[in-house]
Scaffold this motif. Structure first.
Motif, PDB file in Angstrom:
ATOM      1  N   SER A 160       0.794  -1.229   0.000  1.00 47.23           N
ATOM      2  CA  SER A 160       0.000   0.000   0.000  1.00 47.23           C
ATOM      3  C   SER A 160       0.824   1.276   0.000  1.00 47.23           C
ATOM      4  CB  SER A 160      -0.926   0.023   1.225  1.00 47.23           C
ATOM      5  OG  SER A 160      -0.182   0.080   2.438  1.00 47.23           O
ATOM      6  N   TRP A 161       2.116   1.194   0.350  1.00 46.97           N
ATOM      7  CA  TRP A 161       2.896   2.425   0.484  1.00 46.97           C
ATOM      8  C   TRP A 161       3.084   3.080  -0.885  1.00 46.97           C
ATOM      9  CZ3 TRP A 161       8.751   3.313   1.072  1.00 46.97           C
ATOM     10  CH2 TRP A 161       9.000   4.576   1.633  1.00 46.97           C
ATOM     11  N   ASN A 162       2.606   4.303  -1.019  1.00 46.35           N
ATOM     12  CA  ASN A 162       2.700   5.027  -2.292  1.00 46.35           C
ATOM     13  C   ASN A 162       2.075   4.245  -3.443  1.00 46.35           C
ATOM     14  OD1 ASN A 162       4.184   7.361  -1.387  1.00 46.35           O
ATOM     15  ND2 ASN A 162       5.976   6.027  -1.197  1.00 46.35           N
ATOM     16  N   THR A 163       0.984   3.561  -3.177  1.00 42.31           N
ATOM     17  CA  THR A 163       0.344   2.746  -4.223  1.00 42.31           C
ATOM     18  C   THR A 163      -1.063   3.234  -4.526  1.00 42.31           C
ATOM     19  OG1 THR A 163       1.653   0.784  -3.677  1.00 42.31           O
ATOM     20  CG2 THR A 163      -0.406   0.420  -4.861  1.00 42.31           C
ATOM     21  N   TRP A 164      -2.004   2.983  -3.616  1.00 42.92           N
ATOM     22  CA  TRP A 164      -3.411   3.279  -3.900  1.00 42.92           C
ATOM     23  C   TRP A 164      -3.654   4.767  -4.088  1.00 42.92           C
ATOM     24  CZ3 TRP A 164      -5.202  -1.107  -5.350  1.00 42.92           C
ATOM     25  CH2 TRP A 164      -4.769  -2.283  -4.737  1.00 42.92           C
ATOM     26  N   ASP A 165      -2.795   5.591  -3.500  1.00 47.27           N
ATOM     27  CA  ASP A 165      -2.964   7.044  -3.652  1.00 47.27           C
ATOM     28  C   ASP A 165      -2.257   7.575  -4.895  1.00 47.27           C
ATOM     29  OD1 ASP A 165      -0.533   6.423  -2.531  1.00 47.27           O
ATOM     30  OD2 ASP A 165      -0.623   7.903  -0.926  1.00 47.27           O
ATOM     31  N   ARG A 166      -1.736   6.688  -5.750  1.00 44.54           N
ATOM     32  CA  ARG A 166      -1.070   7.122  -6.986  1.00 44.54           C
ATOM     33  C   ARG A 166      -1.850   6.715  -8.235  1.00 44.54           C
ATOM     34  NH1 ARG A 166       3.985   5.097  -8.415  1.00 44.54           N
ATOM     35  NH2 ARG A 166       3.840   3.314  -7.012  1.00 44.54           N
ATOM     36  N   MET A 167      -3.070   6.233  -8.071  1.00 44.04           N
ATOM     37  CA  MET A 167      -3.822   5.790  -9.252  1.00 44.04           C
ATOM     38  C   MET A 167      -5.251   6.299  -9.193  1.00 44.04           C
ATOM     39  SD  MET A 167      -4.452   1.700  -8.450  1.00 44.04           S
ATOM     40  CE  MET A 167      -2.837   1.334  -7.771  1.00 44.04           C
ATOM     41  N   GLU A 168      -5.908   6.291 -10.327  1.00 43.29           N
ATOM     42  CA  GLU A 168      -7.316   6.645 -10.388  1.00 43.29           C
ATOM     43  C   GLU A 168      -8.132   5.596  -9.637  1.00 43.29           C
ATOM     44  OE1 GLU A 168      -8.589   9.395 -11.629  1.00 43.29           O
ATOM     45  OE2 GLU A 168      -6.598  10.118 -12.266  1.00 43.29           O
ATOM     46  N   PHE A 169      -9.221   6.037  -9.017  1.00 46.65           N
ATOM     47  CA  PHE A 169      -9.996   5.137  -8.168  1.00 46.65           C
ATOM     48  C   PHE A 169     -10.507   3.929  -8.951  1.00 46.65           C
ATOM     49  CE2 PHE A 169     -13.911   3.725  -6.084  1.00 46.65           C
ATOM     50  CZ  PHE A 169     -13.414   3.470  -4.812  1.00 46.65           C
ATOM     51  N   ASP A 170     -11.045   4.143 -10.151  1.00 43.92           N
ATOM     52  CA  ASP A 170     -11.562   3.017 -10.933  1.00 43.92           C
ATOM     53  C   ASP A 170     -10.455   2.024 -11.283  1.00 43.92           C
ATOM     54  OD1 ASP A 170     -14.071   4.097 -10.827  1.00 43.92           O
ATOM     55  OD2 ASP A 170     -14.072   4.891 -12.859  1.00 43.92           O
ATOM     56  N   ASP A 171      -9.232   2.537 -11.480  1.00 47.04           N
ATOM     57  CA  ASP A 171      -8.104   1.647 -11.761  1.00 47.04           C
ATOM     58  C   ASP A 171      -7.763   0.804 -10.534  1.00 47.04           C
ATOM     59  OD1 ASP A 171      -7.942   2.641 -14.329  1.00 47.04           O
ATOM     60  OD2 ASP A 171      -6.386   4.103 -13.843  1.00 47.04           O
ATOM     61  N   ALA A 172      -7.871   1.415  -9.354  1.00 48.73           N
ATOM     62  CA  ALA A 172      -7.612   0.675  -8.117  1.00 48.73           C
ATOM     63  C   ALA A 172      -8.628  -0.454  -7.947  1.00 48.73           C
ATOM     64  CB  ALA A 172      -7.662   1.624  -6.918  1.00 48.73           C
ATOM     65  N   VAL A 173      -9.881  -0.159  -8.230  1.00 48.40           N
ATOM     66  CA  VAL A 173     -10.929  -1.175  -8.120  1.00 48.40           C
ATOM     67  C   VAL A 173     -10.657  -2.327  -9.097  1.00 48.40           C
ATOM     68  CG1 VAL A 173     -13.394  -1.645  -8.439  1.00 48.40           C
ATOM     69  CG2 VAL A 173     -12.661   0.485  -7.326  1.00 48.40           C
ATOM     70  N   VAL A 210      -1.663  -3.451   3.972  1.00 44.06           N
ATOM     71  CA  VAL A 210      -2.221  -2.097   4.056  1.00 44.06           C
ATOM     72  C   VAL A 210      -1.889  -1.503   5.420  1.00 44.06           C
ATOM     73  CG1 VAL A 210      -4.288  -0.681   3.888  1.00 44.06           C
ATOM     74  CG2 VAL A 210      -4.118  -2.788   2.547  1.00 44.06           C
ATOM     75  N   ALA A 211      -1.168  -0.393   5.413  1.00 44.52           N
ATOM     76  CA  ALA A 211      -0.739   0.232   6.653  1.00 44.52           C
ATOM     77  C   ALA A 211      -1.318   1.631   6.802  1.00 44.52           C
ATOM     78  CB  ALA A 211       0.784   0.309   6.706  1.00 44.52           C
ATOM     79  N   HIS A 212      -1.391   2.066   8.059  1.00 47.41           N
ATOM     80  CA  HIS A 212      -1.726   3.448   8.383  1.00 47.41           C
ATOM     81  C   HIS A 212      -0.397   4.165   8.643  1.00 47.41           C
ATOM     82  CE1 HIS A 212      -3.602   6.483  11.431  1.00 47.41           C
ATOM     83  NE2 HIS A 212      -3.450   7.022  10.232  1.00 47.41           N
ATOM     84  N   TYR A 213       0.011   5.014   7.713  1.00 48.52           N
ATOM     85  CA  TYR A 213       1.315   5.683   7.804  1.00 48.52           C
ATOM     86  C   TYR A 213       1.156   6.984   8.588  1.00 48.52           C
ATOM     87  CZ  TYR A 213       2.515   2.242   4.310  1.00 48.52           C
ATOM     88  OH  TYR A 213       2.722   1.042   3.655  1.00 48.52           O
ATOM     89  N   LEU A 225      -7.192   4.513   3.479  1.00 48.35           N
ATOM     90  CA  LEU A 225      -8.586   4.915   3.298  1.00 48.35           C
ATOM     91  C   LEU A 225      -9.060   4.600   1.878  1.00 48.35           C
ATOM     92  CD1 LEU A 225      -8.418   8.424   5.018  1.00 48.35           C
ATOM     93  CD2 LEU A 225      -9.472   6.362   5.962  1.00 48.35           C
ATOM     94  N   ILE A 226      -8.193   4.894   0.908  1.00 44.42           N
ATOM     95  CA  ILE A 226      -8.537   4.635  -0.494  1.00 44.42           C
ATOM     96  C   ILE A 226      -8.703   3.137  -0.729  1.00 44.42           C
ATOM     97  CG2 ILE A 226      -7.703   4.797  -2.865  1.00 44.42           C
ATOM     98  CD1 ILE A 226      -6.236   7.397  -1.955  1.00 44.42           C
ATOM     99  N   PHE A 227      -7.790   2.334  -0.161  1.00 41.97           N
ATOM    100  CA  PHE A 227      -7.919   0.883  -0.321  1.00 41.97           C
ATOM    101  C   PHE A 227      -9.263   0.402   0.217  1.00 41.97           C
ATOM    102  CE2 PHE A 227      -7.835  -3.305   1.617  1.00 41.97           C
ATOM    103  CZ  PHE A 227      -7.575  -4.087   0.505  1.00 41.97           C
ATOM    104  N   GLY A 228      -9.642   0.859   1.405  1.00 41.10           N
ATOM    105  CA  GLY A 228     -10.912   0.429   1.987  1.00 41.10           C
ATOM    106  C   GLY A 228     -12.093   0.736   1.084  1.00 41.10           C
ATOM    107  N   GLU A 229     -12.088   1.926   0.516  1.00 44.08           N
ATOM    108  CA  GLU A 229     -13.167   2.299  -0.398  1.00 44.08           C
ATOM    109  C   GLU A 229     -13.128   1.446  -1.667  1.00 44.08           C
ATOM    110  OE1 GLU A 229     -12.604   6.435  -1.079  1.00 44.08           O
ATOM    111  OE2 GLU A 229     -13.051   7.029   0.987  1.00 44.08           O
ATOM    112  N   ALA A 230     -11.911   1.214  -2.186  1.00 41.50           N
ATOM    113  CA  ALA A 230     -11.769   0.474  -3.441  1.00 41.50           C
ATOM    114  C   ALA A 230     -12.145  -0.994  -3.278  1.00 41.50           C
ATOM    115  CB  ALA A 230     -10.341   0.607  -3.962  1.00 41.50           C
ATOM    116  N   VAL A 231     -11.765  -1.607  -2.172  1.00 39.43           N
ATOM    117  CA  VAL A 231     -12.081  -3.033  -2.001  1.00 39.43           C
ATOM    118  C   VAL A 231     -13.586  -3.223  -1.824  1.00 39.43           C
ATOM    119  CG1 VAL A 231     -11.848  -3.269   0.518  1.00 39.43           C
ATOM    120  CG2 VAL A 231     -11.188  -5.171  -0.970  1.00 39.43           C
ATOM    121  N   ARG A 232     -14.254  -2.274  -1.205  1.00 40.52           N
ATOM    122  CA  ARG A 232     -15.707  -2.362  -1.110  1.00 40.52           C
ATOM    123  C   ARG A 232     -16.346  -2.181  -2.493  1.00 40.52           C
ATOM    124  NH1 ARG A 232     -14.437   0.037   3.771  1.00 40.52           N
ATOM    125  NH2 ARG A 232     -14.590   2.174   2.972  1.00 40.52           N
TER     126      ARG A 232
END
Length: 324
Positions: free
Chosen positions: A26-39, A55-58, A71-78
């Motif tokens: 998760s480090w510098n990952t989910w926050d570097r892509m468009e949300f639909d791409d993450a999903v 997935v860590a809380h930095y 936070l982005i990962f949580g939204e994307a996995v749902r």
């Protein structure tokens, strides 16, 4: 060409879960892509049997970054439609502000941010100075008893502390660490293959989870990373950059990409249960999946022989100093 098989699984150490050999960080990952791409990436990982997410809380120490990647990962996995029983979740417990910030507080915060009730496992790591290993093992066991996760590993621990954690856990009837998350790859091998952790890996006391395989992207061809990357233990990064053309040449000789070469090398280590990498595009994941076919095609012995010269940290000790 898209991967058509299923990622194999290995046990993440004694008493650890069965996990896919590839995991997404998760480090510098989910926050570097468009949300639909993450999903889409999460769905694809599940499709190929690699739905294991670290997935860590930095939020503290050198990682006090106020990152939103969890936070982005949580939204994307749902949004992906995956149920909680359809993926593995590995969290982090940080030691920089421990015990002032308790493990219970860290887990509650982390799980709330992701939007789940529990993780499957956690990595406890990164500290400076002395730590109370017995208290750490005891507090980890309390979180396991509370149902927040089932298994745990260590990250960047001094080897004597790892041995103490294992021994104390067994003596006390508590859950010992089952794996170590270490920097390991073509150029950094000393921690995993030397006497520091090597003896524990060879004995089967721990499994290896390899991380930072591509040195922040350098060994994938990004020779001047613009984002924050991992620590340069031993000060060998300039040598790593200089070695990239040779990495590319060896990979070409095997009909593979540099990333496939790096991942195949790591998977060839008998202690490796899992490789953790960050991808921010679907094509990167597809390329990485090709490492499985490369390892089958080339074989362990040929791969080790061809890459022997790339071991650049032979003289780096576990504490980052140089041997004489």
């Amino acid at each position: 060409m898209s991967f058509t098989g299923t990622v194999p699984t290995r046990a993440l150490g004694p008493g650890g879960p069965e996990v896919p050999v590839f995991a997404l960080g998760s480090w510098n990952t989910w926050d570097r892509m468009e949300f639909d791409d993450a999903v889409s990436l999460i769905r694809r990982a599940h499709e190929v049997g690699a739905a294991f997410f670290d997935v860590a809380h930095y939020n503290m120490g050198p990682h006090a970054e106020n990152a939103k990647t969890d936070l982005i990962f949580g939204e994307a996995v749902r949004a992906s439609g995956l149920g909680r029983d359809e993926y593995l979740l590995c969290g982090k417990l940080w030691l920089w502000e421990y015990p002032q910030t308790t493990f219970a507080d860290q887990m509650r915060t982390s799980l709330d941010r992701i939007g789940v009730d529990k993780a499957d496992l956690v990595v406890v790591g990164d500290y400076f100075g002395e730590v109370d290993v017995r208290s750490i093992v005891t507090d980890v066991a309390a979180e396991i008893a509370a149902g927040r996760f089932d298994a745990w590993g260590v990250n960047n621990w001094a080897i004597d502390d790892v041995r103490l954690a294992i021994a104390f856990a067994h003596e006390s009837g508590l859950t010992p660490p089952s794996f170590a998350q270490l920097k390991y790859g073509l150029v950094r091998r000393t921690m995993a293959e030397g006497s520091y952790y090597g003896d524990l890996f060879r004995s089967g006391a721990l499994a290896l989870q390899a991380s930072d395989v591509f040195e922040g992207g350098i060994l994938a061809g990004k020779l001047a990373p613009s984002r924050k990357i991992g620590a340069d233990v031993g000060g060998i990064r300039e040598r790593i950059v200089a070695a990239y053309p040779r990495v590319l040449q060896i990979a070409d000789g095997f009909g593979a990409t540099p990333t496939q070469l790096g991942l195949a090398f790591v998977l060839a280590h008998p202690a490796t249960a899992n490789v953790l990498f960050g991808v921010s595009r679907a094509d990167q994941l597809e390329d990485n999946l090709g490492a499985l076919a490369m390892l089958d095609r080339v074989g362990v012995d040929a791969l080790r022989a061809a890459t022997e010269e790339l071991w650049l940290d032979r003289e780096v000790n576990a504490d980052g100093t140089w041997s004489i």
